[in-house]
Write a protein that holds these residues in place. Sequence first.
Motif, PDB file in Angstrom:
ATOM      1  N   TYR A 153      11.671  25.125  -9.241  1.00 12.83           N
ATOM      2  CA  TYR A 153      10.583  25.718  -8.464  1.00 12.83           C
ATOM      3  C   TYR A 153      10.665  25.282  -7.004  1.00 12.83           C
ATOM      4  CZ  TYR A 153       5.953  27.419  -7.291  1.00 12.83           C
ATOM      5  OH  TYR A 153       4.911  28.084  -6.713  1.00 12.83           O
ATOM      6  N   LEU A 154      10.997  24.012  -6.757  1.00  5.75           N
ATOM      7  CA  LEU A 154      11.177  23.548  -5.377  1.00  5.75           C
ATOM      8  C   LEU A 154      12.347  24.259  -4.700  1.00  5.75           C
ATOM      9  CD1 LEU A 154      10.526  19.705  -5.622  1.00  5.75           C
ATOM     10  CD2 LEU A 154       9.051  21.474  -4.652  1.00  5.75           C
ATOM     11  N   VAL A 155      13.427  24.472  -5.444  1.00  8.51           N
ATOM     12  CA  VAL A 155      14.581  25.195  -4.887  1.00  8.51           C
ATOM     13  C   VAL A 155      14.177  26.627  -4.540  1.00  8.51           C
ATOM     14  CG1 VAL A 155      16.860  26.151  -5.464  1.00  8.51           C
ATOM     15  CG2 VAL A 155      16.338  23.778  -5.992  1.00  8.51           C
ATOM     16  N   LEU A 156      13.397  27.255  -5.402  1.00  9.80           N
ATOM     17  CA  LEU A 156      12.948  28.622  -5.134  1.00  9.80           C
ATOM     18  C   LEU A 156      12.068  28.697  -3.892  1.00  9.80           C
ATOM     19  CD1 LEU A 156      12.097  29.832  -8.747  1.00  9.80           C
ATOM     20  CD2 LEU A 156      14.080  30.442  -7.381  1.00  9.80           C
ATOM     21  N   LEU A 157      11.313  27.642  -3.632  1.00 13.66           N
ATOM     22  CA  LEU A 157      10.439  27.631  -2.464  1.00 13.66           C
ATOM     23  C   LEU A 157      11.183  27.296  -1.169  1.00 13.66           C
ATOM     24  CD1 LEU A 157       7.236  25.851  -3.819  1.00 13.66           C
ATOM     25  CD2 LEU A 157       7.679  28.282  -3.610  1.00 13.66           C
ATOM     26  N   ILE A 158      12.257  26.528  -1.277  1.00 13.22           N
ATOM     27  CA  ILE A 158      12.937  26.025  -0.081  1.00 13.22           C
ATOM     28  C   ILE A 158      14.144  26.874   0.311  1.00 13.22           C
ATOM     29  CG2 ILE A 158      14.238  24.070   0.819  1.00 13.22           C
ATOM     30  CD1 ILE A 158      12.427  22.273  -0.892  1.00 13.22           C
ATOM     31  N   MET A 159      14.916  27.317  -0.647  1.00 14.94           N
ATOM     32  CA  MET A 159      16.193  27.989  -0.372  1.00 14.94           C
ATOM     33  C   MET A 159      15.977  29.318   0.353  1.00 14.94           C
ATOM     34  SD  MET A 159      19.306  27.278  -1.200  1.00 14.94           S
ATOM     35  CE  MET A 159      20.880  27.927  -1.592  1.00 14.94           C
ATOM     36  N   PRO A 160      16.613  29.491   1.512  1.00 16.50           N
ATOM     37  CA  PRO A 160      16.475  30.775   2.218  1.00 16.50           C
ATOM     38  C   PRO A 160      17.300  31.863   1.536  1.00 16.50           C
ATOM     39  CG  PRO A 160      17.951  29.348   3.423  1.00 16.50           C
ATOM     40  CD  PRO A 160      17.426  28.541   2.270  1.00 16.50           C
ATOM     41  N   GLY A 161      16.893  33.083   1.743  1.00 17.66           N
ATOM     42  CA  GLY A 161      17.613  34.217   1.170  1.00 17.66           C
ATOM     43  C   GLY A 161      18.869  34.534   1.965  1.00 17.66           C
ATOM     44  N   ASN A 218       9.892  45.739  -6.754  1.00 17.47           N
ATOM     45  CA  ASN A 218       9.308  46.174  -8.010  1.00 17.47           C
ATOM     46  C   ASN A 218       9.101  44.934  -8.867  1.00 17.47           C
ATOM     47  OD1 ASN A 218       8.480  47.405 -10.325  1.00 17.47           O
ATOM     48  ND2 ASN A 218      10.333  48.609 -10.632  1.00 17.47           N
ATOM     49  N   ILE A 219       7.844  44.502  -9.030  1.00 18.14           N
ATOM     50  CA  ILE A 219       7.596  43.254  -9.750  1.00 18.14           C
ATOM     51  C   ILE A 219       7.765  43.395 -11.261  1.00 18.14           C
ATOM     52  CG2 ILE A 219       6.063  42.393  -7.970  1.00 18.14           C
ATOM     53  CD1 ILE A 219       3.727  43.029  -9.821  1.00 18.14           C
ATOM     54  N   LEU A 220       7.858  44.598 -11.759  1.00 15.58           N
ATOM     55  CA  LEU A 220       8.034  44.795 -13.198  1.00 15.58           C
ATOM     56  C   LEU A 220       9.497  44.927 -13.585  1.00 15.58           C
ATOM     57  CD1 LEU A 220       5.065  47.224 -13.845  1.00 15.58           C
ATOM     58  CD2 LEU A 220       5.132  44.751 -14.127  1.00 15.58           C
ATOM     59  N   SER A 221      10.399  44.725 -12.644  1.00 15.45           N
ATOM     60  CA  SER A 221      11.825  44.849 -12.914  1.00 15.45           C
ATOM     61  C   SER A 221      12.505  43.515 -12.643  1.00 15.45           C
ATOM     62  CB  SER A 221      12.429  45.929 -12.006  1.00 15.45           C
ATOM     63  OG  SER A 221      13.830  45.930 -12.124  1.00 15.45           O
ATOM     64  N   ALA A 222      13.644  43.308 -13.283  1.00 12.97           N
ATOM     65  CA  ALA A 222      14.437  42.109 -13.018  1.00 12.97           C
ATOM     66  C   ALA A 222      15.523  42.398 -11.989  1.00 12.97           C
ATOM     67  CB  ALA A 222      15.065  41.600 -14.315  1.00 12.97           C
ATOM     68  N   ARG A 223      15.569  43.599 -11.471  1.00 14.56           N
ATOM     69  CA  ARG A 223      16.569  43.967 -10.466  1.00 14.56           C
ATOM     70  C   ARG A 223      15.968  43.812  -9.076  1.00 14.56           C
ATOM     71  NH1 ARG A 223      20.807  46.692 -12.839  1.00 14.56           N
ATOM     72  NH2 ARG A 223      20.380  47.461 -14.927  1.00 14.56           N
ATOM     73  N   GLY A 224      16.830  43.597  -8.111  1.00 16.86           N
ATOM     74  CA  GLY A 224      16.386  43.527  -6.730  1.00 16.86           C
ATOM     75  C   GLY A 224      16.219  42.092  -6.258  1.00 16.86           C
ATOM     76  N   ARG A 225      15.651  41.973  -5.062  1.00 16.93           N
ATOM     77  CA  ARG A 225      15.493  40.679  -4.418  1.00 16.93           C
ATOM     78  C   ARG A 225      14.043  40.482  -3.977  1.00 16.93           C
ATOM     79  NH1 ARG A 225      20.168  40.612   0.053  1.00 16.93           N
ATOM     80  NH2 ARG A 225      18.932  38.841   0.748  1.00 16.93           N
ATOM     81  N   THR A 281      10.826  35.322 -10.818  1.00 17.06           N
ATOM     82  CA  THR A 281      11.782  34.228 -10.635  1.00 17.06           C
ATOM     83  C   THR A 281      13.209  34.754 -10.576  1.00 17.06           C
ATOM     84  OG1 THR A 281      10.277  32.729 -11.796  1.00 17.06           O
ATOM     85  CG2 THR A 281      12.578  32.034 -11.596  1.00 17.06           C
ATOM     86  N   ILE A 282      13.537  35.711 -11.424  1.00 18.52           N
ATOM     87  CA  ILE A 282      14.879  36.306 -11.404  1.00 18.52           C
ATOM     88  C   ILE A 282      15.139  36.994 -10.068  1.00 18.52           C
ATOM     89  CG2 ILE A 282      16.310  38.124 -12.425  1.00 18.52           C
ATOM     90  CD1 ILE A 282      15.023  37.401 -15.132  1.00 18.52           C
ATOM     91  N   GLN A 283      14.167  37.746  -9.571  1.00 22.68           N
ATOM     92  CA  GLN A 283      14.344  38.413  -8.278  1.00 22.68           C
ATOM     93  C   GLN A 283      14.476  37.409  -7.149  1.00 22.68           C
ATOM     94  OE1 GLN A 283      11.388  41.359  -7.440  1.00 22.68           O
ATOM     95  NE2 GLN A 283      11.783  42.518  -9.309  1.00 22.68           N
ATOM     96  N   ARG A 284      13.744  36.296  -7.235  1.00 23.83           N
ATOM     97  CA  ARG A 284      13.859  35.266  -6.195  1.00 23.83           C
ATOM     98  C   ARG A 284      15.237  34.616  -6.239  1.00 23.83           C
ATOM     99  NH1 ARG A 284      14.462  33.565  -1.967  1.00 23.83           N
ATOM    100  NH2 ARG A 284      13.993  31.452  -1.406  1.00 23.83           N
ATOM    101  N   LEU A 285      15.768  34.399  -7.427  1.00 22.03           N
ATOM    102  CA  LEU A 285      17.129  33.866  -7.556  1.00 22.03           C
ATOM    103  C   LEU A 285      18.151  34.841  -6.980  1.00 22.03           C
ATOM    104  CD1 LEU A 285      16.840  32.336 -11.112  1.00 22.03           C
ATOM    105  CD2 LEU A 285      17.423  31.063  -9.043  1.00 22.03           C
ATOM    106  N   HIS A 286      17.933  36.119  -7.188  1.00 16.51           N
ATOM    107  CA  HIS A 286      18.842  37.129  -6.640  1.00 16.51           C
ATOM    108  C   HIS A 286      18.835  37.116  -5.118  1.00 16.51           C
ATOM    109  CE1 HIS A 286      18.772  39.894 -10.454  1.00 16.51           C
ATOM    110  NE2 HIS A 286      19.414  38.757 -10.652  1.00 16.51           N
ATOM    111  N   ASP A 287      17.728  36.685  -4.512  1.00 16.02           N
ATOM    112  CA  ASP A 287      17.628  36.714  -3.056  1.00 16.02           C
ATOM    113  C   ASP A 287      18.640  35.778  -2.403  1.00 16.02           C
ATOM    114  OD1 ASP A 287      16.518  37.624  -0.625  1.00 16.02           O
ATOM    115  OD2 ASP A 287      15.288  35.817  -0.494  1.00 16.02           O
ATOM    116  N   PHE A 288      18.920  34.645  -3.025  1.00 14.88           N
ATOM    117  CA  PHE A 288      19.951  33.780  -2.450  1.00 14.88           C
ATOM    118  C   PHE A 288      21.238  33.833  -3.267  1.00 14.88           C
ATOM    119  CE2 PHE A 288      16.848  31.035  -4.551  1.00 14.88           C
ATOM    120  CZ  PHE A 288      17.607  30.306  -5.446  1.00 14.88           C
ATOM    121  N   ASP A 289      21.502  34.998  -3.847  1.00 16.74           N
ATOM    122  CA  ASP A 289      22.766  35.340  -4.501  1.00 16.74           C
ATOM    123  C   ASP A 289      23.086  34.445  -5.701  1.00 16.74           C
ATOM    124  OD1 ASP A 289      24.759  37.188  -4.693  1.00 16.74           O
ATOM    125  OD2 ASP A 289      26.133  36.155  -3.333  1.00 16.74           O
TER     126      ASP A 289
END
Length: 192
Positions: A123-131, A25-32, A96-104
């Motif tokens: 931004y580089l960390v968000l692109l490189i870090m695996p979930g 859900n791209i309109l929420s800050a919850r999830g991954r 960005t918040i959901q992407r951060l949630h993906d790698f805990d």
Amino acid sequence: SPASPYQPPRSAITPTSPTQFGEVNILSARGRLGRVRYIGYSVGLMLLLYLVITIVGGAAAMLGQVKSGSETLGWLGGGLLIILSLAALIVSIRLTIQRLHDFDASGWWALLMVVPVVSFILYLVLLIMPGTQGPNRFDHPPPPNTLGVILLASILPLIFIVGILAAIAIPAYQDYKGRAERIQPSVPAQQP
């Protein structure tokens, strides 16, 4: 006879795919949100914003020619563009918040996006870090990527490649053109 110590293991050594996926859900800050989906949605959001800016700017320019002297139209178009840009910024922060949630990681790290140099590093960390494999404290893993998401995400590397090729080709062409003009003498036009 006892089992051979050199016998291969009999358990599954490949990672198993998750049986349950989280909701996107791209309109929420919850999830991954996974890496490819993050890139695809960000590129899609920017393309949509540029399209709307072009349409609103073109309509304002056309209506401005019809109704010359109308400053209200300019303020209305400018206000609409500011509102659309703020909406795109809010959706981008939530992605960005959901992407951060993906790698805990906590979503509060998204506040670093306003710091000039640190935002590039984040931004580089968000692109490189695996979930995280499997569920984490924020939700189950995101669903597999669709073809549309993969195609949107492939636009970003394509832009980089075209930019690098243009940075190499344009100066080389200008140099070639300059050398060709110096070598070829100008022939005066013959008069009849």
